[in-house]
Design a protein around this motif. Sequence first.
Motif, PDB file in Angstrom:
ATOM      1  N   VAL A  95      -9.136  45.096 -12.756  1.00  0.00           N
ATOM      2  CA  VAL A  95      -7.868  44.344 -11.649  1.00  0.00           C
ATOM      3  C   VAL A  95      -7.668  43.335 -12.279  1.00  0.00           C
ATOM      4  O   VAL A  95      -8.770  42.424 -12.243  1.00  0.00           O
ATOM      5  N   MET A 117      -2.316  43.873 -10.533  1.00  0.00           N
ATOM      6  CA  MET A 117      -1.786  43.608  -9.265  1.00  0.00           C
ATOM      7  C   MET A 117      -0.252  43.149  -8.873  1.00  0.00           C
ATOM      8  O   MET A 117      -0.052  43.116  -7.905  1.00  0.00           O
ATOM      9  N   SER A 177      -5.917  42.185  -4.035  1.00  0.00           N
ATOM     10  CA  SER A 177      -7.607  42.739  -5.390  1.00  0.00           C
ATOM     11  C   SER A 177      -8.159  42.883  -5.198  1.00  0.00           C
ATOM     12  O   SER A 177      -9.189  43.975  -4.625  1.00  0.00           O
TER      13      SER A 177
END
Length: 487
Positions: A95, A117, A177
Amino acid sequence: MAGKPNVVLLVTDTTRRDDASDSAVAPTLAELAEAGTRATRAFSTAPWTLPAHASMLTGSYPSKHGAYTGHERLDESLPTLPALLGDAGYETVCVSNNTWLSSASGFDRGFDEFRQMWQLLQSDTSLGEIVQVTEGSRVDAVARELFEGSPLVNGVNALYQSLVRNRDRNDDGAARSTRWIENWLEGRSGDQPFFLLANYIEPHLEYRPPRRLAEEHLPADVTYDEAMAVPQEPWEYLAGNVTLSDRELRALRGLYRAEIAAVDEQIAAIREALREAGEWEDTVFVVTADHGENVGDHGLMDHQYCLYDTLVHVPLVVHGGAFTGYGDLTELVSLVDLAPTLLDAAGVRADDARATFQGRSFHPATHARSREFVVSEYMAPQPSMAALEHHVGDLPAHVEKHDRSLRAIRTRSHAFVRGSDGSRSLYDLRSDPGETTDVAASNPRTAADLGETLDEWLDSFEHANVDDAVTIDGRRKAQLERLGYLQ
């Protein structure tokens, strides 16, 4: 832990060790350190994101992995930690909130899931960022990018940027996130262990912490509105076009510390999500930084043009497994040591891959010999002098001196920095931990010895062949400029 543990590696981008080690700023990190292992002398291999992350994932220094200015991509010549863990049966997820840590830069290799993201729908076209950073000709830029790749995906990402990401200017993706990670943990099934790498970028310029945290960490004589009015223009500051008073620099430092505090809250949330998913007791949980930050230190702003401890001394805390209750690790540690250490934590041999590592494991069970030194590399100025001059005008002599590469070798007692321009600096860290006084002239033998050690180290491995420059297209340049990486 029964079976293979999960491995979580959280990188809090642009976080210097001194502020992150303050329990008033990062209480969650302090709790993890108290219960686990804190490396008090951990150092990055580079002062910026791309080469530092590449070092974490390949166990090699920039000179070997080749991902640095002029070749801004992690090539496929070296094995990576996620690929090795994937081969050992791990589910691998990344991520990212930093565009250097992207598929375009080659960092998706080895990951089953790679979330950028800044996008709602994952795509190699980065139009969402164009909406945010392009000025003047934004409509033309959006029109050009809309029809590259999938127009539908690009259009959705553009709307996502405008309507969602831009709505909260105090969040660079941290909350989104964490929510994604929480949902992913909740939705997992089966007993497959996982490797999760997450990059949180909040401490990166520009500093825009939530007001409640800013007011907690600002100096008593500075209001939130005053602090937010201080210019956050590192290159103008470097060039002398912007002058900041001591009070203004203290205000910026308070905002910066508040950004670290904001990420600390996300670390706590992920820890809680792991507990709720029943995974905490089976997880080796690592928090570190890719590099630090100058906030007026050494006359510099941001994280370029030097290899002082303000940029390369990073926090590193590990909790879980053999690291629980281990206490402080006071030996020298480099970010290249993470890959072999985490393979040991996962019980993965990967002998062929380990033969390519320059890192050595600091897992408590290995009883490895202590490092005599660590190395940090700054392979080329970023931004270049030409890019700086384009943005800020004529450069004074004190800025032109930064047109060089740097390498630093650090022992427990000294730091020696050598530039491609022939410059040499030596700092006695015992009497001068702030690296304020160059003692190379008065300690020529120490400087010479460390220079020889650095040369021997450079001769000990094959360097990357990066003659083929990596082209960064217009849309990525716009993304990177938002983060201060002038092209």
